[in-house]
Motif scaffolding. Structure first.
Motif, mmCIF file in Angstrom:
data_model
loop_
_atom_site.group_PDB
_atom_site.id
_atom_site.type_symbol
_atom_site.label_atom_id
_atom_site.label_comp_id
_atom_site.label_asym_id
_atom_site.label_seq_id
_atom_site.Cartn_x
_atom_site.Cartn_y
_atom_site.Cartn_z
ATOM 1 N N THR A 196 0.846 -1.276 -0.066
ATOM 2 C CA THR A 196 -0.066 -0.082 0.163
ATOM 3 C C THR A 196 0.778 1.349 -0.218
ATOM 4 O O THR A 196 1.958 1.323 0.857
ATOM 5 C CB THR A 196 -0.896 0.037 1.200
ATOM 6 O OG1 THR A 196 -1.783 -1.042 1.242
ATOM 7 C CG2 THR A 196 -1.926 1.229 1.285
ATOM 8 N N LEU B 73 -4.340 6.717 -0.697
ATOM 9 C CA LEU B 73 -4.032 5.316 -0.435
ATOM 10 C C LEU B 73 -4.347 4.377 -1.679
ATOM 11 O O LEU B 73 -5.638 4.334 -2.203
ATOM 12 C CB LEU B 73 -4.967 4.745 0.912
ATOM 13 C CG LEU B 73 -4.656 5.410 2.030
ATOM 14 C CD1 LEU B 73 -5.464 4.850 3.229
ATOM 15 C CD2 LEU B 73 -3.144 5.667 2.493
ATOM 16 N N GLN B 74 -3.554 3.776 -2.030
ATOM 17 C CA GLN B 74 -3.463 2.662 -3.233
ATOM 18 C C GLN B 74 -2.876 1.435 -2.847
ATOM 19 O O GLN B 74 -1.699 1.217 -2.501
ATOM 20 C CB GLN B 74 -2.680 3.184 -4.344
ATOM 21 C CG GLN B 74 -3.299 4.747 -5.057
ATOM 22 C CD GLN B 74 -4.623 4.328 -5.764
ATOM 23 O OE1 GLN B 74 -4.783 3.417 -6.590
ATOM 24 N NE2 GLN B 74 -5.604 5.193 -5.568
ATOM 25 N N SER B 75 -3.554 0.400 -2.903
ATOM 26 C CA SER B 75 -3.335 -1.006 -2.645
ATOM 27 C C SER B 75 -2.893 -1.660 -3.877
ATOM 28 O O SER B 75 -3.520 -1.631 -4.715
ATOM 29 C CB SER B 75 -4.340 -1.819 -1.724
ATOM 30 O OG SER B 75 -4.532 -1.073 -0.678
ATOM 31 N N TYR C 122 -7.885 1.379 -2.785
ATOM 32 C CA TYR C 122 -7.417 0.516 -1.770
ATOM 33 C C TYR C 122 -8.298 -0.664 -1.076
ATOM 34 O O TYR C 122 -9.517 -0.672 -1.264
ATOM 35 C CB TYR C 122 -6.813 1.434 -0.514
ATOM 36 C CG TYR C 122 -8.293 1.976 0.075
ATOM 37 C CD1 TYR C 122 -8.991 1.429 1.079
ATOM 38 C CD2 TYR C 122 -8.406 3.566 -0.253
ATOM 39 C CE1 TYR C 122 -10.138 2.203 1.504
ATOM 40 C CE2 TYR C 122 -9.499 4.076 0.180
ATOM 41 C CZ TYR C 122 -10.353 3.647 1.182
ATOM 42 O OH TYR C 122 -11.477 4.017 1.621
ATOM 43 N N ALA D 46 -4.004 0.404 5.328
ATOM 44 C CA ALA D 46 -4.984 1.493 4.976
ATOM 45 C C ALA D 46 -5.821 1.587 6.261
ATOM 46 O O ALA D 46 -6.171 2.587 6.614
ATOM 47 C CB ALA D 46 -5.920 0.753 3.982
#
Length: 447
Positions: free
Chosen positions: A39, A96-98, A108, A115
């Motif tokens: 993440t 936030l990017q997963s 996310y 997160a």
């Protein structure tokens, strides 16, 4: 998520709250923003370092709310992830990017530890006391999964049902993750009562419980296993039930009847919470009034608001003001939003012009007085009423729905607070600033 009525998809030792317990919400190191190899935070702006005070909750006990309390709650969703197949709307890029969300276009995973930790940090920074956890949609699909007739009618696609059950799993995961985190935040379950089969007895259930009763029992078990995450109100754990928008009086009566007959109203304090009561005069204390300020809900209904429009400038078709309900000498609930759509949505022409009765993120009085990006005029206007009413429960709409058509495709037509590349951290800062002023006001007025 499918909406039952446009434009809202809706659908969740004791620490007494008093002025003496007003504390600073300085986040602990355990709740600091965190990212992992899975993440990342893609926003380049500088996040706020300041925080707003809370009402005094502690990690080791549920939060008890009484007639002297002033708690602030934000609506929250745990919908996203590769298992649910749901990602935030494509017109928004969450900070936030997963990694495991790339196949879905980004966003996310709601179960990702980094997160969750970052969300806790941001929610605590804003001085919030609790969140409502939304599990309002497709309740019979989730909880009556072994009833062939219901499945055929509401979720014949096995993949769709698997997605809905995964959302429930995300909610359950959030309870255990928050307990492990040691956060002072609490969770109020937000249940769905508008599903057409939500009150139908499940013949395959050993007790023939309806889907709504099964959902209440499911959340009840989570609350029992995670007691420090609960909110105690009127001596019992608090739950909210969303009966749909507009509220159907017949369905309301059936929900209340089910709560009595099953004994759920003896185990929990259950409040019905509706959308756009600003436009449902049948439930007002004075149904014939032309509003010129906040609107009181008739005591015999006592509905809470999940969202209300704001249109004090009187653009057609009607002026809109937030609603509230009264309990004794206190205002029990009011809800403030960062932005609200008009009667027909956000846009009123093929040229994508905002409706005159829409209250936009950066544009107070609709868009007629101009927009100043970063200045949250609509939220400021709502909070002016909140400071006057000083409710027991102030609900903020909202943190992270990220779903169309409820949310439009621009910053102005979106009421989410969670940081994105579109509005950066400005939503957090707006809430922090207003919560500081609100806490100061309500506690200064306390006896």
């Amino acid at each position: 998520m499918a909406s039952n009525t446009y434009p809202e998809t809706w659908r969740m030792a004791v620490a007494c709250i008093s002025a003496a317990l007003l504390v600073s919400a300085t986040p602990s190191f355990a709740h600091a923003q965190s990212t992992t190899a899975d993440t990342a935070n893609v926003c380049s702006g500088k996040p706020p370092t300041e925080s707003a005070p809370s009402a005094g909750g502690v990690a080791s006990a549920p939060l008890t709310v009484d007639a002297g309390s002033h708690v602030v709650v934000m609506e929250y969703e745990a919908w996203f992830g590769p298992d649910t197949g749901i990602a935030p709307q494509t017109s928004v890029t969450t900070c936030l990017q997963s990694k495991d969300m790339k196949a879905l276009g980004g966003g996310y995973d709601s179960t990702d530890p980094a997160a969750i930790a970052t969300h806790i940090h941001w929610l605590e920074q804003m001085g919030l006391d609790a969140v409502t956890l939304d599990l309002t949609n497709n309740v019979s699909c989730i909880f009556d999964g072994d009833n062939p007739a219901i499945i055929k009618a509401v979720c014949p696609d096995p993949q769709f049902r698997a997605q809905q059950v995964s959302i429930r799993r995300n909610d359950g995961h959030l309870y255990s993750a928050w307990t492990r985190s040691g956060t002072r935040l609490k969770i109020i379950p937000l249940l769905g009562g508008f599903d057409r089969y939500a009150l139908t007895p499940d013949q395959d259930d050993s007790r023939h419980r309806s889907a709504l009763e099964q959902e209440a029992d499911w959340f009840g078990a989570l609350m029992k296993d995670n007691p420090a995450l609960g909110v105690i109100y009127r001596d019992k754990p608090l739950m909210l039930v969303y009966p749909g928008t507009p509220i159907d009086a017949h369905r309301e009566h059936k929900i209340l009847k089910m709560l009595r007959e099953t004994g759920l109203d003896g185990r929990f304090t259950v409040k019905l919470i509706g959308g756009y009561l600003d436009s449902q005069p049948a439930f007002w204390a004075d149904p014939g009034q032309i509003p010129d300020g906040p609107i009181e809900i008739a005591p015999r209904f006592g509905f809470w608001s999940i969202v209300d429009r704001l249109n004090f400038w009187g653009a057609p078709p009607d002026p809109y003001y937030p609603t509230y309900n009264r309990i004794g000498s206190r205002i029990e609930n009011m809800t403030a939003s960062l932005a609200t759509a008009g009667q027909t949505g956000w846009y009123c022409t093929a040229a994508i012009v905002y409706c005159r009765d829409a209250a936009l993120r950066y544009c107070g009085e609709g868009y007629q007085n101009g927009c100043d990006p970063g200045v949250y005029e609509t939220f400021a206007e709502f909070m002016t009423y909140a400071v006057t009413l000083k409710p027991v429960f102030l609900i903020l709409d909202q943190f992270n729905e990220f779903a169309t058509p409820d949310e439009g495709d621009s910053s102005n037509s979106n009421d989410d607070t969670e940081p994105t590349t579109q509005w950066g951290y400005s939503g957090l800062r707006a809430v922090i600033d207003r919560m500081r002023a609100y806490r100061k006001s309500v506690y200064a007025a306390s006896p």
